[in-house]
Design an enzyme around this catalytic site. Structure first.
Site, mmCIF file in Angstrom:
data_model
loop_
_atom_site.group_PDB
_atom_site.id
_atom_site.type_symbol
_atom_site.label_atom_id
_atom_site.label_comp_id
_atom_site.label_asym_id
_atom_site.label_seq_id
_atom_site.Cartn_x
_atom_site.Cartn_y
_atom_site.Cartn_z
ATOM 1 N N LYS A 124 5.497 -8.326 7.969
ATOM 2 C CA LYS A 124 4.432 -7.409 7.553
ATOM 3 C C LYS A 124 5.024 -6.137 6.948
ATOM 4 O O LYS A 124 4.578 -5.671 5.885
ATOM 5 C CB LYS A 124 3.532 -7.074 8.738
ATOM 6 C CG LYS A 124 2.376 -6.133 8.412
ATOM 7 C CD LYS A 124 2.637 -4.749 8.943
ATOM 8 C CE LYS A 124 1.489 -3.799 8.694
ATOM 9 N NZ LYS A 124 1.746 -2.449 9.240
ATOM 10 N N ASP A 142 -1.952 -7.179 9.289
ATOM 11 C CA ASP A 142 -1.735 -6.684 10.639
ATOM 12 C C ASP A 142 -2.873 -7.179 11.525
ATOM 13 O O ASP A 142 -3.727 -7.961 11.096
ATOM 14 C CB ASP A 142 -1.637 -5.158 10.651
ATOM 15 C CG ASP A 142 -2.880 -4.475 10.081
ATOM 16 O OD1 ASP A 142 -3.922 -5.156 9.883
ATOM 17 O OD2 ASP A 142 -2.818 -3.261 9.823
#
Length: 220
Positions: A124, A142
């Protein structure tokens, strides 16, 4: 009014986000790829707002890898303590700065694989840097984006990796970087963790007007 089918939901969500957030800013304050990388690393399990209150003090002392390695891990830790997880994050910041100097000429690499080899940098974080620093199409997911994608019926992903895959299939590649930010801003304003259970915010209501019970979510 019946619940919308997936193509209609995708169209509604896409058009709504474009209208509400036509030019979403990057929420983490930074001036270059290195300071963005550090800010994103600090944002793990911490709000962007808090990161933005901490990074000015850190970057005043060190905003390049060359300067960061002159600080001790303990000095970094003391500055970033309000962000949480400071023992792990301070070690990662110091070591990744060393590696940037040793392996990348002091520059942040423009490669997912190279970024993910750095301490404290997961998929991420690498995606945010690639998208926002280098303009490479990515769709960083997320836990918040993961939650909204399920509320809107865009993914049944059991984790953020599966949700990222599903979102990339549904939306045009050229919009991935912007959509990542638009969903974050929408979630903060309308579809918060405590403020919406899949039946409250405008998009949840528009997509699923017949939904009677809170949306059960797969944990990220």
């Amino acid at each position: 009014m019946a619940n919308l089918g997936k193509p209609a939901r995708v169209k509604l969500i896409f058009e709504t986000l474009q209208r509400l957030y036509p030019e979403p800013p990057v929420p983490l304050d930074h001036k270059d790829p290195y300071t963005l990388l550090i800010a994103v690393l600090l944002s793990a399990q911490c709000t962007d707002e808090r990161v933005n209150t901490v990074t000015p003090s850190l970057f005043a002392k060190a905003d390049t890898p060359e300067q960061m390695v002159t600080l001790s891990v303990e000095e970094i830790r003391e500055i970033i303590r309000p962000c949480g997880l400071s023992p792990q994050k301070s070690k990662a910041i110091h070591r990744l700065s060393e590696l940037l100097l040793e392996q990348h000429g002091g520059q942040v690499p423009q490669s997912f694989d190279a970024l993910e080899e750095l301490p404290g940098v997961g998929h991420k974080t690498a995606g945010v840097v690639m998208a926002q620093a280098f303009g490479v199409p990515a769709f960083p997911v997320d836990t918040h984006i993961h939650r909204l994608a399920q509320r809107w019926g865009l993914s049944r992903g059991r984790n953020v990796t599966e949700t990222e895959r599903d979102l990339k299939r549904l939306f045009p590649r050229d919009y991935w970087n912007k959509l990542h930010l638009q969903i974050i801003f929408y979630g903060r304003e309308y579809c918060t963790a405590r403020g919406c259970d899949g039946r409250v915010c405008p998009l949840c209501r528009a997509c699923y007007p017949d939904r009677k019970h809170p949306k059960r979510l797969n944990k990220a």
